[in-house]
Design a protein around this motif. Structure first.
Motif, short mmCIF file in Angstrom:
data_model
loop_
_atom_site.label_atom_id
_atom_site.label_comp_id
_atom_site.label_asym_id
_atom_site.label_seq_id
_atom_site.Cartn_x
_atom_site.Cartn_y
_atom_site.Cartn_z
N CYS A 120 0.70 -1.20 0.00
CA CYS A 120 -0.05 0.08 -0.02
C CYS A 120 0.71 1.23 -0.24
O CYS A 120 0.29 2.25 -0.33
N SER A 169 -5.42 5.16 -2.08
CA SER A 169 -5.11 5.43 -0.29
C SER A 169 -5.95 4.34 0.24
O SER A 169 -7.15 4.31 0.25
N LYS A 186 -8.20 5.64 2.77
CA LYS A 186 -9.74 6.29 2.25
C LYS A 186 -10.91 5.26 1.83
O LYS A 186 -10.46 4.39 1.09
N CYS A 241 -8.81 3.21 -1.82
CA CYS A 241 -8.50 1.96 -2.28
C CYS A 241 -9.78 0.85 -2.52
O CYS A 241 -10.62 0.98 -1.94
#
Length: 524
Positions: free
Chosen positions: A451, A457, A460, A467
């Motif tokens: 990540c 993100s 988020k 994501c």
């Protein structure tokens, strides 16, 4: 087309003997490359060994080019090794299938009697048994002895509620592996809680030895390039072991260099590290170059010598003695109906990125790249990234099952189907697994460094730049309530979704619809 231009190395090293000179023959399949588990009389009497290259089998799915190379090169090497050990060998290429090739031989040589070992895959087994009906007592079948367990003794247990853990403990008692009398070594049956660590930054990872193709393998590479150029994956850079001697070298290397760290990091993922501390031996385990008890006993010996911790050794034994044997029993109990299992009624084609690897999701890039390049990724990438994404995008699990079957070098139907339709996608409705294996981006972030390098993100949850695993997961929870409530273990996730605000639920649905509408699908 003729095979002969691509068999020069075999033809120069094996002088095919006339089957008329032999009364008995043994038909050796491409995943049975070890005579030590065949009946003793074979090693004592050295009957004619028949090997068949079946083009129809290679064409039946768009198998990874490196898988085809591995299968054919390993079989050719094994046939040559047997010939050099004074076994008479008959190497037979055919445009048809294995059954057609064997029928050609038996028809031409009417006094020949043949024995085959029960194939692990249902399709080949059915065709050979039909051939047996045609040729009667000229064909004999012997049981498959490449596994610990006799499936007939266990398959009646397969059903909702019978979990691998019960079987695994029985097999530990039966084999005596990691047992201290009637108790498990160390006092615990499994050490899963010790085996869920993420990889520390800058942790040293040993390289795995690779092997340059010899003349035999190069000839196979040329054959695959010419005859299977439209198949999945890359052909360049083939470096797998193709002989037992090479496979044993890799086993030694794993025991000495990676076994100690295998346990703690067996669920970890890291950028550009597709193997980490995994054995990467499943290819050789599944084609017979290595035997399951060899690997287990070498690991247990390392533990007893104080060279490996119990959690690592138990984790490995669990994978081989437990899970690998259990899924084979499941396969025997559930076939052939399970091929069409689709509990959640998903109908979408596989996302195109499973073929190209092109995506902005870094976890998917990292999990697909080694598959496309080498036909390999480890089990957490298979389960918690690739299969997870397939579920969350409503992909038909039967399509995913076929993709795993042709995309991985270690894949055979008996092991792929249970792992995909039973475990990863919950397609059988909870017979093999107790829950759907899906997650948001949080799990991937916890177990990897993916990540950190992603355009999306993980923190988020919805909207542009979030994501996709996050909103796809909660949309899945909402739409597949029955699957979660059936499992019981995850019903609390439905309750969590129910507590979300209407605004949050709408954002989840909107983000999901936008993502799925933009997702390209591939039909094959």
């Amino acid at each position: 087309m003729s095979f002969r231009p691509y068999l020069k190395e075999v033809d120069s090293r094996i002088h095919n003997l006339d089957p008329d000179d032999f009364g008995e023959a043994i038909f050796v399949l491409h995943d049975q490359l070890n005579l030590s588990v065949w009946p003793d009389w074979i090693c004592e009497e050295k009957p004619l060994l028949i090997f068949i290259e079946a083009k129809a089998k290679g064409d039946s799915l768009p198998y990874h080019k490196k898988k085809l190379t591995s299968v054919l090169s390993s079989m050719r090497h094994f046939a040559i090794e047997c010939y050099e050990k004074d076994y008479p060998v008959y190497y037979h290429p055919t445009e048809g299938g294995f059954d057609g090739g064997l029928a050609e031989i038996l028809t031409e040589y009417s006094d020949l009697y043949t024995t085959f070992m029960t194939p692990s895959e249902w399709g080949i087994r059915k065709r050979l048994r039909n051939l047996k009906k045609q040729f009667g007592d000229r064909i004999t079948e012997v049981p498959n002895r490449f596994f610990f367990a006799d499936t007939d003794q266990w398959k009646e247990n397969i059903g909702p509620g019978y979990r691998m853990e019960y079987f695994y403990r029985d097999m530990r008692r039966k084999t005596g592996y990691l047992m201290n009398g009637n108790d498990p070594e160390g006092g615990e049956w499994n050490y899963d809680e010790d085996n869920q660590e993420s990889l520390p930054k800058d942790y040293s990872i040993p390289e795995i030895t690779t092997f340059e193709p010899d003349a035999i393998t190069k000839e196979v590479i040329n054959l695959v390039a010419e005859c299977h150029q439209n198949h999945f994956g890359k052909l360049e850079g083939f470096q797998y072991a193709v002989t037992r001697e090479q496979a044993l070298q890799l086993l030694d290397e794993f025991i000495e260099e990676r076994l100690t760290d295998f346990g703690p990091y067996e669920d970890a993922m890291a950028t550009d590290e597709p193997t980490l501390f995994h054995t990467a031996l499943s290819l050789y385990l599944n084609n017979g170059l290595l035997l399951p008890w060899e690997i287990c006993e070498r690991a247990i010996e390392a533990y007893e010598d104080g060279k490996a911790p119990v959690n690592s050794v138990e984790g490995l034994v669990r994978q081989i003695l437990g899970w690998r044997e259990f899924v084979r029993i499941y396969y025997e109990a559930m076939m052939p109906e399970v091929r069409e299992a689709n509990f959640m009624d998903f109908e979408e084609q596989l996302p195109e990125l499973f073929w190209s690897g092109d995506t902005k999701m870094h976890c998917m890039q990292q999990s697909l790249k080694p598959v496309i390049e080498h036909g390999y990724s480890h089990h957490i990438q298979r389960l918690m990234v690739l299969s997870n994404f397939s579920n969350l995008t409503k992909t038909d699990p039967r399509k995913l099952n076929k993709w795993f079957w042709f995309a991985y070098v270690d894949a055979y139907e008996w092991v792929v189907l249970p792992n995909v339709l039973g475990m990863a996608t919950f397609a059988d409705g909870g017979i093999l697994a107790s829950k759907p294996y899906v997650s948001s981006g949080n799990y991937i972030n916890k177990m990897s460094n993916y990540c950190r390098s992603c355009e999306y993100s993980v923190t988020k949850k919805t909207g542009e730049g979030a994501c996709p695993f996050n909103y796809l997961y909660w949309n899945f929870v909402n739409e597949q309530r029955e699957a979660f409530e059936t499992s019981g273990r995850n019903s609390f996730m439905v309750n969590m979704y129910n507590k979300k605000s209407d605004e949050n639920k709408e954002a989840i649905e909107e983000s999901t619809n936008q993502f799925l509408n933009r997702l390209d699908r591939y039909s094959y």
